[in-house]
Write an enzyme that holds these catalytic residues in place. Structure first.
Site, short mmCIF file in Angstrom:
data_model
loop_
_atom_site.label_atom_id
_atom_site.label_comp_id
_atom_site.label_asym_id
_atom_site.label_seq_id
_atom_site.Cartn_x
_atom_site.Cartn_y
_atom_site.Cartn_z
N GLY A 1 -10.41 11.52 38.63
CA GLY A 1 -9.67 12.77 38.47
C GLY A 1 -10.63 13.93 38.63
O GLY A 1 -11.83 13.77 38.39
N THR A 2 -10.10 15.06 39.05
CA THR A 2 -11.03 16.13 39.40
C THR A 2 -10.96 17.35 38.48
O THR A 2 -11.40 17.24 37.34
CB THR A 2 -10.89 16.49 40.87
OG1 THR A 2 -9.51 16.59 41.17
CG2 THR A 2 -11.47 15.40 41.74
#
EC number: 3.4.25.1
Lengths: 269, 235
Positions: free
Chosen positions: A46-47
Protein backbone atom coordinates in the site's frame (compact mmCIF):
# COMPACT_ATOMS: atom_id res chain seq x y z
CA UNK A 1 -6.59 -23.60 49.47
CA UNK A 2 -6.42 -21.54 46.32
CA UNK A 3 -9.31 -22.19 44.00
CA UNK A 4 -7.68 -23.38 40.77
CA UNK A 5 -10.38 -21.89 38.57
CA UNK A 6 -10.15 -18.50 40.24
CA UNK A 7 -6.34 -18.57 40.11
CA UNK A 8 -6.50 -19.39 36.43
CA UNK A 9 -8.86 -16.50 35.76
CA UNK A 10 -6.72 -14.06 37.75
CA UNK A 11 -3.65 -14.83 35.64
CA UNK A 12 -5.80 -14.32 32.55
CA UNK A 13 -6.82 -10.87 33.77
CA UNK A 14 -5.65 -8.58 31.01
CA UNK A 15 -7.61 -5.87 29.25
CA UNK A 16 -5.45 -6.23 26.17
CA UNK A 17 -6.68 -8.48 23.38
CA UNK A 18 -3.17 -8.74 21.90
CA UNK A 19 -1.76 -9.98 25.21
CA UNK A 20 -4.58 -12.48 25.48
CA UNK A 21 -3.83 -13.80 21.98
CA UNK A 22 -0.12 -13.93 22.75
CA UNK A 23 -0.87 -16.23 25.70
CA UNK A 24 -3.63 -18.38 24.33
CA UNK A 25 -3.56 -18.22 20.51
CA UNK A 26 -0.18 -16.81 19.39
CA UNK A 27 -0.64 -18.27 15.90
CA UNK A 28 -3.46 -15.78 15.27
CA UNK A 29 -1.22 -12.71 15.61
CA UNK A 30 -0.22 -11.16 12.28
CA UNK A 31 3.34 -10.68 13.53
CA UNK A 32 5.57 -12.85 15.77
CA UNK A 33 6.09 -15.30 12.95
CA UNK A 34 9.50 -16.78 12.38
CA UNK A 35 10.02 -16.74 8.66
CA UNK A 36 12.00 -19.54 7.02
CA UNK A 37 15.14 -18.57 5.17
CA UNK A 38 14.62 -17.69 1.55
CA UNK A 39 13.40 -15.03 -0.76
CA UNK A 40 9.97 -13.49 -0.15
CA UNK A 41 7.98 -13.39 -3.39
CA UNK A 42 6.46 -10.04 -4.42
CA UNK A 43 3.50 -9.03 -2.25
CA UNK A 44 1.12 -6.07 -2.58
CA UNK A 45 2.25 -2.83 -0.99
CA UNK A 46 0.00 0.00 0.00
CA UNK A 47 1.26 3.46 -0.72
CA UNK A 48 0.43 7.02 0.27
CA UNK A 49 -1.44 8.17 3.39
CA UNK A 50 -1.84 11.84 4.33
CA UNK A 51 -3.18 13.32 7.55
CA UNK A 52 -3.78 16.88 8.64
CA UNK A 53 -5.36 18.70 11.51
CA UNK A 54 -7.88 21.51 11.43
CA UNK A 55 -9.57 23.38 14.28
CA UNK A 56 -11.84 20.87 16.02
CA UNK A 57 -10.58 17.73 14.35
CA UNK A 58 -8.20 15.71 12.20
CA UNK A 59 -8.43 13.99 8.86
CA UNK A 60 -6.74 10.95 7.34
CA UNK A 61 -6.85 10.15 3.64
CA UNK A 62 -5.33 7.40 1.52
CA UNK A 63 -5.20 6.64 -2.20
CA UNK A 64 -6.66 3.40 -3.57
CA UNK A 65 -3.66 1.73 -5.17
CA UNK A 66 -1.61 -1.29 -4.11
CA UNK A 67 1.45 -2.23 -6.15
CA UNK A 68 3.45 -5.42 -6.50
CA UNK A 69 6.73 -4.50 -8.11
CA UNK A 70 5.78 -2.81 -11.38
CA UNK A 71 2.28 -4.30 -11.39
CA UNK A 72 -0.79 -2.57 -9.99
CA UNK A 73 -2.06 -5.19 -7.56
CA UNK A 74 -5.29 -3.37 -6.72
CA UNK A 75 -7.05 -0.21 -7.83
CA UNK A 76 -9.62 -0.15 -5.08
CA UNK A 77 -7.84 -1.29 -1.94
CA UNK A 78 -8.80 0.67 1.18
CA UNK A 79 -5.97 1.62 3.54
CA UNK A 80 -7.71 4.02 5.91
CA UNK A 81 -10.02 2.62 8.59
CA UNK A 82 -11.75 3.83 11.72
CA UNK A 83 -9.99 2.35 14.77
CA UNK A 84 -12.88 3.14 17.09
CA UNK A 85 -15.48 5.88 17.52
CA UNK A 86 -12.88 8.66 17.99
CA UNK A 87 -9.82 7.56 16.08
CA UNK A 88 -8.80 6.49 12.59
CA UNK A 89 -5.63 5.09 11.06
CA UNK A 90 -4.09 4.66 7.67
CA UNK A 91 -1.32 2.18 6.93
CA UNK A 92 1.38 2.13 4.27
CA UNK A 93 3.59 -0.88 3.57
CA UNK A 94 2.91 -4.60 3.15
CA UNK A 95 -0.83 -4.67 2.53
CA UNK A 96 -1.57 -8.15 3.89
CA UNK A 97 0.08 -7.47 7.24
CA UNK A 98 -1.22 -3.92 7.39
CA UNK A 99 -4.85 -4.95 7.04
CA UNK A 100 -4.50 -7.64 9.72
CA UNK A 101 -2.76 -5.20 12.07
CA UNK A 102 -5.61 -2.73 11.57
CA UNK A 103 -8.13 -5.48 12.34
CA UNK A 104 -6.19 -6.47 15.44
CA UNK A 105 -5.96 -2.85 16.55
CA UNK A 106 -9.71 -2.34 16.10
CA UNK A 107 -10.46 -5.41 18.23
CA UNK A 108 -7.83 -4.32 20.78
CA UNK A 109 -9.60 -0.98 21.35
CA UNK A 110 -13.10 -2.47 21.43
CA UNK A 111 -11.95 -5.26 23.73
CA UNK A 112 -10.48 -2.79 26.21
CA UNK A 113 -13.67 -0.74 26.10
CA UNK A 114 -15.85 -3.78 26.82
CA UNK A 115 -13.65 -5.23 29.57
CA UNK A 116 -12.97 -1.94 31.36
CA UNK A 117 -16.25 -0.19 30.58
CA UNK A 118 -14.40 2.95 29.49
CA UNK A 119 -12.56 4.20 26.41
CA UNK A 120 -8.77 4.02 26.30
CA UNK A 121 -7.13 7.48 26.35
CA UNK A 122 -5.83 8.74 23.00
CA UNK A 123 -2.22 8.43 24.20
CA UNK A 124 -3.01 4.90 25.39
CA UNK A 125 -4.34 3.99 21.95
CA UNK A 126 -1.27 5.51 20.25
CA UNK A 127 1.04 3.52 22.54
CA UNK A 128 -0.78 0.24 21.88
CA UNK A 129 -0.39 0.79 18.13
CA UNK A 130 3.33 1.49 18.67
CA UNK A 131 3.68 -1.80 20.54
CA UNK A 132 2.07 -3.67 17.63
CA UNK A 133 4.40 -2.06 15.09
CA UNK A 134 7.36 -2.99 17.31
CA UNK A 135 6.01 -6.54 17.37
CA UNK A 136 6.29 -6.51 13.59
CA UNK A 137 9.98 -5.48 13.65
CA UNK A 138 11.18 -9.01 12.77
CA UNK A 139 8.96 -9.01 9.69
CA UNK A 140 10.07 -5.46 8.81
CA UNK A 141 13.68 -6.68 8.78
CA UNK A 142 12.65 -9.27 6.19
CA UNK A 143 11.26 -6.46 4.04
CA UNK A 144 7.65 -6.66 5.23
CA UNK A 145 7.43 -3.29 6.95
CA UNK A 146 4.16 -1.69 7.99
CA UNK A 147 4.01 2.03 8.79
CA UNK A 148 0.80 3.53 10.20
CA UNK A 149 -0.40 7.07 10.58
CA UNK A 150 -2.78 7.43 13.50
CA UNK A 151 -5.17 10.29 14.21
CA UNK A 152 -7.75 10.76 16.89
CA UNK A 153 -9.83 13.24 18.78
CA UNK A 154 -8.63 13.77 22.34
CA UNK A 155 -11.85 14.02 24.34
CA UNK A 156 -10.03 15.44 27.39
CA UNK A 157 -8.20 18.34 25.73
CA UNK A 158 -10.79 18.74 22.96
CA UNK A 159 -8.35 18.75 20.01
CA UNK A 160 -7.50 16.41 17.17
CA UNK A 161 -4.02 14.86 17.35
CA UNK A 162 -1.74 13.05 14.90
CA UNK A 163 0.85 10.33 15.49
CA UNK A 164 3.43 8.89 13.15
CA UNK A 165 5.55 5.76 13.73
CA UNK A 166 8.79 4.20 12.60
CA UNK A 167 9.41 0.46 12.07
CA UNK A 168 10.73 0.07 15.63
CA UNK A 169 7.39 1.23 17.02
CA UNK A 170 8.70 4.69 17.86
CA UNK A 171 5.78 7.03 18.27
CA UNK A 172 6.02 10.69 17.31
CA UNK A 173 3.31 13.25 17.74
CA UNK A 174 3.01 15.40 14.62
CA UNK A 175 1.61 18.88 14.44
CA UNK A 176 -0.31 20.35 11.54
CA UNK A 177 0.14 17.54 8.97
CA UNK A 178 2.10 14.46 7.99
CA UNK A 179 2.25 11.78 5.32
CA UNK A 180 3.70 8.27 4.95
CA UNK A 181 4.28 5.88 2.07
CA UNK A 182 6.04 6.01 -1.27
CA UNK A 183 4.33 9.21 -2.44
CA UNK A 184 4.70 10.93 0.92
CA UNK A 185 7.56 13.17 -0.22
CA UNK A 186 5.39 14.77 -2.90
CA UNK A 187 2.30 14.83 -0.70
CA UNK A 188 4.23 16.56 2.06
CA UNK A 189 5.44 19.23 -0.33
CA UNK A 190 1.85 19.92 -1.30
CA UNK A 191 0.67 19.92 2.31
CA UNK A 192 3.37 22.45 3.25
CA UNK A 193 2.05 24.89 0.68
CA UNK A 194 -1.67 24.23 1.09
CA UNK A 195 -2.10 23.71 4.84
CA UNK A 196 -2.89 26.77 6.89
CA UNK A 197 -4.37 27.30 10.34
CA UNK A 198 -8.16 27.70 10.53
CA UNK A 199 -9.01 25.40 7.65
CA UNK A 200 -12.65 24.36 7.70
CA UNK A 201 -13.45 20.65 7.46
CA UNK A 202 -14.43 20.97 3.79
CA UNK A 203 -11.23 22.87 3.02
CA UNK A 204 -9.20 20.23 4.88
CA UNK A 205 -10.76 17.50 2.70
CA UNK A 206 -9.84 19.51 -0.43
CA UNK A 207 -6.24 19.99 0.81
CA UNK A 208 -5.85 16.25 1.46
CA UNK A 209 -7.20 15.43 -2.00
CA UNK A 210 -4.82 17.94 -3.61
CA UNK A 211 -1.87 16.43 -1.73
CA UNK A 212 -2.83 12.92 -2.88
CA UNK A 213 -3.26 14.23 -6.43
CA UNK A 214 0.29 15.63 -6.34
CA UNK A 215 1.61 12.37 -4.91
CA UNK A 216 -0.10 10.40 -7.69
CA UNK A 217 1.28 12.84 -10.25
CA UNK A 218 4.91 12.08 -9.38
CA UNK A 219 4.84 8.67 -7.69
CA UNK A 220 3.92 5.74 -9.93
CA UNK A 221 2.81 3.66 -6.93
CA UNK A 222 0.14 6.15 -5.84
CA UNK A 223 -3.24 6.15 -7.55
CA UNK A 224 -4.98 9.38 -8.49
CA UNK A 225 -8.74 9.96 -8.62
CA UNK A 226 -10.24 7.62 -11.22
CA UNK A 227 -13.31 9.16 -12.92
CA UNK A 228 -13.59 6.18 -15.29
CA UNK A 229 -14.21 3.69 -12.48
CA UNK A 230 -15.57 6.36 -10.11
CA UNK A 231 -12.88 5.61 -7.54
CA UNK A 232 -11.83 8.29 -5.09
CA UNK A 233 -9.43 8.27 -2.14
CA UNK A 234 -10.78 7.10 1.24
CA UNK A 235 -11.12 10.09 3.56
CA UNK A 236 -12.08 9.97 7.24
CA UNK A 237 -12.52 12.95 9.54
CA UNK A 238 -12.59 12.74 13.34
CA UNK A 239 -14.04 15.44 15.52
CA UNK A 240 -15.96 15.66 18.79
CA UNK A 241 -18.91 13.91 17.14
CA UNK A 242 -16.72 10.93 16.19
CA UNK A 243 -15.20 9.46 13.05
CA UNK A 244 -16.99 9.96 9.74
CA UNK A 245 -16.23 8.67 6.27
CA UNK A 246 -16.57 11.38 3.64
CA UNK A 247 -19.16 10.24 1.09
CA UNK A 248 -18.26 9.26 -2.46
CA UNK A 249 -20.48 12.06 -3.77
CA UNK A 250 -18.58 14.77 -1.87
CA UNK A 251 -15.22 13.30 -2.91
CA UNK A 252 -16.28 13.12 -6.57
CA UNK A 253 -17.16 16.82 -6.45
CA UNK A 254 -13.83 17.76 -4.82
CA UNK A 255 -11.82 15.61 -7.26
CA UNK A 256 -13.76 17.10 -10.16
CA UNK A 257 -12.98 20.65 -9.12
CA UNK A 258 -9.27 19.84 -8.64
CA UNK A 259 -8.99 18.36 -12.14
CA UNK A 260 -10.96 21.27 -13.57
CA UNK A 261 -8.90 23.99 -11.88
CA UNK A 262 -5.65 22.35 -12.97
CA UNK A 263 -6.88 21.97 -16.53
CA UNK A 264 -7.89 25.63 -16.60
CA UNK A 265 -4.50 26.72 -15.25
CA UNK A 266 -2.91 24.75 -18.10
CA UNK A 267 0.48 24.53 -16.40
CA UNK A 268 3.04 21.76 -16.17
CA UNK A 269 2.31 21.09 -12.48
CA UNK B 1 -5.81 -39.70 59.40
CA UNK B 2 -9.40 -38.60 59.38
CA UNK B 3 -11.85 -40.70 57.45
CA UNK B 4 -14.44 -38.84 55.35
CA UNK B 5 -18.05 -39.85 55.83
CA UNK B 6 -19.75 -41.33 52.79
CA UNK B 7 -22.03 -38.86 51.06
CA UNK B 8 -24.17 -40.12 48.18
CA UNK B 9 -23.75 -38.33 44.84
CA UNK B 10 -27.45 -37.37 44.95
CA UNK B 11 -26.99 -35.70 48.32
CA UNK B 12 -23.78 -33.97 47.21
CA UNK B 13 -25.43 -32.46 44.14
CA UNK B 14 -28.50 -31.45 46.11
CA UNK B 15 -26.36 -29.70 48.73
CA UNK B 16 -24.44 -27.85 46.06
CA UNK B 17 -27.62 -26.81 44.26
CA UNK B 18 -29.20 -25.61 47.52
CA UNK B 19 -26.07 -23.64 48.33
CA UNK B 20 -26.06 -21.94 44.92
CA UNK B 21 -29.81 -21.26 45.04
CA UNK B 22 -29.51 -19.60 48.44
CA UNK B 23 -26.72 -17.34 47.17
CA UNK B 24 -28.72 -16.29 44.13
CA UNK B 25 -31.94 -15.75 46.10
CA UNK B 26 -30.23 -13.08 48.20
CA UNK B 27 -29.59 -10.96 45.10
CA UNK B 28 -31.81 -8.44 43.36
CA UNK B 29 -33.53 -9.39 40.13
CA UNK B 30 -32.71 -8.75 36.50
CA UNK B 31 -35.14 -8.83 33.59
CA UNK B 32 -34.39 -9.13 29.90
CA UNK B 33 -37.32 -8.34 27.61
CA UNK B 34 -37.56 -8.49 23.85
CA UNK B 35 -39.63 -5.70 22.26
CA UNK B 36 -40.35 -4.18 18.87
CA UNK B 37 -37.28 -1.87 18.92
CA UNK B 38 -34.87 -4.38 20.36
CA UNK B 39 -34.02 -6.14 23.60
CA UNK B 40 -34.02 -4.26 26.90
CA UNK B 41 -31.92 -5.47 29.82
CA UNK B 42 -32.93 -3.99 33.16
CA UNK B 43 -31.47 -4.67 36.59
CA UNK B 44 -32.15 -3.32 40.03
CA UNK B 45 -28.74 -1.89 40.79
CA UNK B 46 -28.04 1.30 42.72
CA UNK B 47 -24.35 1.31 41.73
CA UNK B 48 -23.56 3.30 38.59
CA UNK B 49 -20.21 1.54 38.05
CA UNK B 50 -20.53 -2.10 39.18
CA UNK B 51 -22.55 -3.40 36.28
CA UNK B 52 -24.76 -6.48 36.09
CA UNK B 53 -25.35 -5.93 32.39
CA UNK B 54 -22.61 -5.86 29.80
CA UNK B 55 -21.80 -5.82 26.11
CA UNK B 56 -20.31 -9.02 24.72
CA UNK B 57 -20.31 -8.45 20.96
CA UNK B 58 -22.02 -6.58 18.12
CA UNK B 59 -25.50 -8.04 18.71
CA UNK B 60 -24.93 -9.88 21.99
CA UNK B 61 -25.37 -8.74 25.58
CA UNK B 62 -25.00 -10.35 28.96
CA UNK B 63 -26.94 -9.98 32.20
CA UNK B 64 -26.32 -11.71 35.50
CA UNK B 65 -27.42 -12.06 39.09
CA UNK B 66 -25.50 -13.48 42.02
CA UNK B 67 -21.94 -12.94 43.19
CA UNK B 68 -20.26 -10.04 41.44
CA UNK B 69 -16.74 -11.51 41.26
CA UNK B 70 -18.03 -14.74 39.75
CA UNK B 71 -20.28 -13.28 37.05
CA UNK B 72 -17.74 -10.56 36.25
CA UNK B 73 -15.10 -13.19 35.50
CA UNK B 74 -17.64 -15.02 33.34
CA UNK B 75 -18.49 -11.78 31.52
CA UNK B 76 -14.83 -11.10 30.79
CA UNK B 77 -14.32 -14.67 29.63
CA UNK B 78 -17.32 -14.22 27.32
CA UNK B 79 -15.89 -11.02 25.83
CA UNK B 80 -12.57 -12.84 25.23
CA UNK B 81 -14.31 -15.82 23.66
CA UNK B 82 -16.36 -13.60 21.35
CA UNK B 83 -13.47 -11.35 20.34
CA UNK B 84 -11.13 -14.26 19.59
CA UNK B 85 -13.84 -16.00 17.58
CA UNK B 86 -14.76 -12.84 15.66
CA UNK B 87 -11.10 -12.08 14.98
CA UNK B 88 -10.16 -15.55 13.79
CA UNK B 89 -13.32 -16.23 11.75
CA UNK B 90 -15.56 -13.27 11.06
CA UNK B 91 -17.75 -10.94 13.07
CA UNK B 92 -20.86 -12.68 11.74
CA UNK B 93 -19.71 -16.00 13.12
CA UNK B 94 -20.12 -14.95 16.75
CA UNK B 95 -23.50 -16.14 17.96
CA UNK B 96 -25.32 -16.14 21.27
CA UNK B 97 -25.88 -19.89 20.92
CA UNK B 98 -22.12 -20.54 20.75
CA UNK B 99 -21.43 -18.29 23.69
CA UNK B 100 -24.26 -19.76 25.76
CA UNK B 101 -23.01 -23.29 25.19
CA UNK B 102 -19.49 -22.30 26.29
CA UNK B 103 -20.99 -20.74 29.43
CA UNK B 104 -23.07 -23.88 30.02
CA UNK B 105 -19.96 -26.05 29.82
CA UNK B 106 -17.94 -23.85 32.20
CA UNK B 107 -20.77 -23.58 34.71
CA UNK B 108 -21.37 -27.34 34.52
CA UNK B 109 -17.68 -28.11 35.03
CA UNK B 110 -17.42 -25.78 38.01
CA UNK B 111 -20.62 -27.20 39.51
CA UNK B 112 -19.32 -30.77 39.54
CA UNK B 113 -15.57 -30.38 39.85
CA UNK B 114 -14.83 -27.33 41.99
CA UNK B 115 -15.12 -26.93 45.72
CA UNK B 116 -18.17 -24.74 45.40
CA UNK B 117 -20.50 -24.00 42.51
CA UNK B 118 -20.79 -20.50 41.04
CA UNK B 119 -23.62 -18.62 42.75
CA UNK B 120 -24.78 -16.99 39.53
CA UNK B 121 -27.49 -17.07 36.93
CA UNK B 122 -26.84 -15.63 33.50
CA UNK B 123 -28.82 -14.45 30.52
CA UNK B 124 -27.30 -14.18 27.05
CA UNK B 125 -29.33 -12.11 24.58
CA UNK B 126 -28.85 -11.68 20.86
CA UNK B 127 -30.88 -9.17 18.89
CA UNK B 128 -31.96 -10.15 15.39
CA UNK B 129 -33.26 -8.19 12.41
CA UNK B 130 -36.79 -9.22 13.31
CA UNK B 131 -38.20 -10.20 16.66
CA UNK B 132 -38.46 -13.86 15.56
CA UNK B 133 -34.67 -13.85 15.14
CA UNK B 134 -34.02 -12.70 18.70
CA UNK B 135 -32.38 -15.24 20.97
CA UNK B 136 -32.63 -15.30 24.76
CA UNK B 137 -30.76 -17.95 26.71
CA UNK B 138 -30.92 -18.46 30.42
CA UNK B 139 -28.10 -20.31 32.18
CA UNK B 140 -28.21 -21.57 35.72
CA UNK B 141 -25.43 -22.39 38.20
CA UNK B 142 -25.32 -26.11 37.27
CA UNK B 143 -24.84 -25.45 33.56
CA UNK B 144 -28.49 -25.96 32.56
CA UNK B 145 -29.42 -23.92 29.55
CA UNK B 146 -32.88 -22.80 28.50
CA UNK B 147 -33.97 -21.09 25.29
CA UNK B 148 -36.59 -18.54 26.36
CA UNK B 149 -39.19 -16.73 24.28
CA UNK B 150 -39.99 -13.06 24.85
CA UNK B 151 -38.37 -12.47 28.22
CA UNK B 152 -36.06 -13.84 30.92
CA UNK B 153 -36.33 -13.08 34.63
CA UNK B 154 -33.62 -14.06 37.11
CA UNK B 155 -32.78 -13.43 40.73
CA UNK B 156 -34.25 -13.53 44.21
CA UNK B 157 -37.97 -13.27 43.63
CA UNK B 158 -37.87 -14.36 39.99
CA UNK B 159 -41.24 -16.10 40.04
CA UNK B 160 -43.19 -13.08 41.27
CA UNK B 161 -41.33 -10.74 38.92
CA UNK B 162 -41.87 -13.12 36.00
CA UNK B 163 -45.61 -13.14 36.78
CA UNK B 164 -45.83 -9.38 36.35
CA UNK B 165 -43.76 -9.42 33.14
CA UNK B 166 -45.81 -12.28 31.67
CA UNK B 167 -49.05 -10.40 32.39
CA UNK B 168 -47.87 -7.20 30.69
CA UNK B 169 -45.74 -8.53 27.83
CA UNK B 170 -46.70 -8.64 24.19
CA UNK B 171 -44.51 -8.67 21.12
CA UNK B 172 -44.95 -5.10 19.89
CA UNK B 173 -44.00 -3.16 23.02
CA UNK B 174 -41.78 -0.12 22.32
CA UNK B 175 -38.64 0.72 24.27
CA UNK B 176 -40.37 3.00 26.80
CA UNK B 177 -43.15 0.42 27.37
CA UNK B 178 -40.65 -2.38 27.87
CA UNK B 179 -38.69 -0.27 30.34
CA UNK B 180 -41.84 0.67 32.26
CA UNK B 181 -42.92 -2.97 32.42
CA UNK B 182 -39.47 -4.02 33.66
CA UNK B 183 -39.34 -1.36 36.36
CA UNK B 184 -42.86 -2.21 37.50
CA UNK B 185 -41.97 -5.91 37.64
CA UNK B 186 -38.77 -5.31 39.59
CA UNK B 187 -40.79 -3.47 42.26
CA UNK B 188 -43.16 -6.40 42.98
CA UNK B 189 -41.70 -7.28 46.36
CA UNK B 190 -41.49 -3.66 47.47
CA UNK B 191 -44.03 -1.12 48.75
CA UNK B 192 -43.58 1.19 45.73
CA UNK B 193 -45.32 0.81 42.35
CA UNK B 194 -42.16 1.20 40.31
CA UNK B 195 -38.47 1.77 40.95
CA UNK B 196 -37.03 5.25 40.35
CA UNK B 197 -34.70 5.71 37.37
CA UNK B 198 -31.65 6.06 39.60
CA UNK B 199 -32.11 2.64 41.22
CA UNK B 200 -31.97 0.70 37.97
CA UNK B 201 -29.30 -0.13 35.49
CA UNK B 202 -30.58 -0.45 31.94
CA UNK B 203 -29.21 -1.12 28.50
CA UNK B 204 -30.69 -1.95 25.13
CA UNK B 205 -29.66 -3.97 22.11
CA UNK B 206 -31.02 -1.78 19.30
CA UNK B 207 -32.61 -3.71 16.48
CA UNK B 208 -31.62 -1.01 13.96
CA UNK B 209 -28.27 0.28 15.23
CA UNK B 210 -26.78 0.31 11.71
CA UNK B 211 -29.41 2.60 10.25
CA UNK B 212 -30.14 4.53 13.46
CA UNK B 213 -26.69 5.20 14.86
CA UNK B 214 -24.44 4.03 12.06
CA UNK B 215 -22.87 1.45 14.35
CA UNK B 216 -22.78 -2.33 14.09
CA UNK B 217 -22.58 -2.42 17.87
CA UNK B 218 -26.20 -2.71 18.96
CA UNK B 219 -25.50 -2.43 22.70
CA UNK B 220 -26.26 0.92 24.29
CA UNK B 221 -26.21 1.68 28.00
CA UNK B 222 -28.97 4.05 29.09
CA UNK B 223 -27.94 6.94 31.34
CA UNK B 224 -29.95 7.63 34.51
CA UNK B 225 -31.50 10.79 33.00
CA UNK B 226 -32.43 8.86 29.88
CA UNK B 227 -34.11 6.15 31.94
CA UNK B 228 -36.06 8.70 33.99
CA UNK B 229 -37.08 10.48 30.80
CA UNK B 230 -38.29 7.25 29.17
CA UNK B 231 -40.17 6.23 32.32
CA UNK B 232 -41.99 9.54 32.75
CA UNK B 233 -42.43 10.48 29.08
CA UNK B 234 -45.68 9.68 27.33
CA UNK B 235 -45.28 7.00 24.69
Amino acid sequence: MQDPAAGHLATQATSSFTEHLQRSRPELLPFNQTLPAGHIPPVPHGTTIVALSYPGGVLVAGDRRATMGNVIASRHIEKVFPADEYSVLGIAGTAGLAIDIIRLFQVELEHYEKIEGTLLSLDGKANRLGAMIRGNLGMAMQGLAVIPLFAGFDLVSGVGRLFSYDVTGGRYEEIEHHSVGSGSVFARGALKKLWRPNLTEDEAVAVAMEALYDAADDDSATGGPDPVRQLWPVVYTVNRAGARRISERELAAVAGSIVESRAVAGREA
Amino acid sequence: MTQQFYVSPEQLMKDRADFARKGIARGRSVVVISGADGIALVAENPSPSLHKIGEIYDKIAFAAVGKYNEFESLRQAGVRYADVRGYSYDREDVTARGLASVYAQSLGAVFTAEQKPFEVELAVAEVGRTQEQDHLYRLTFDGSIADEKGFVVMGGVAEQVAGVVAAGWHADLGLADVLRLAVKALATDKEVDALPGTAVEAAVLDRSSESGRGSRRAFRRLRAEEITQLLTGEA
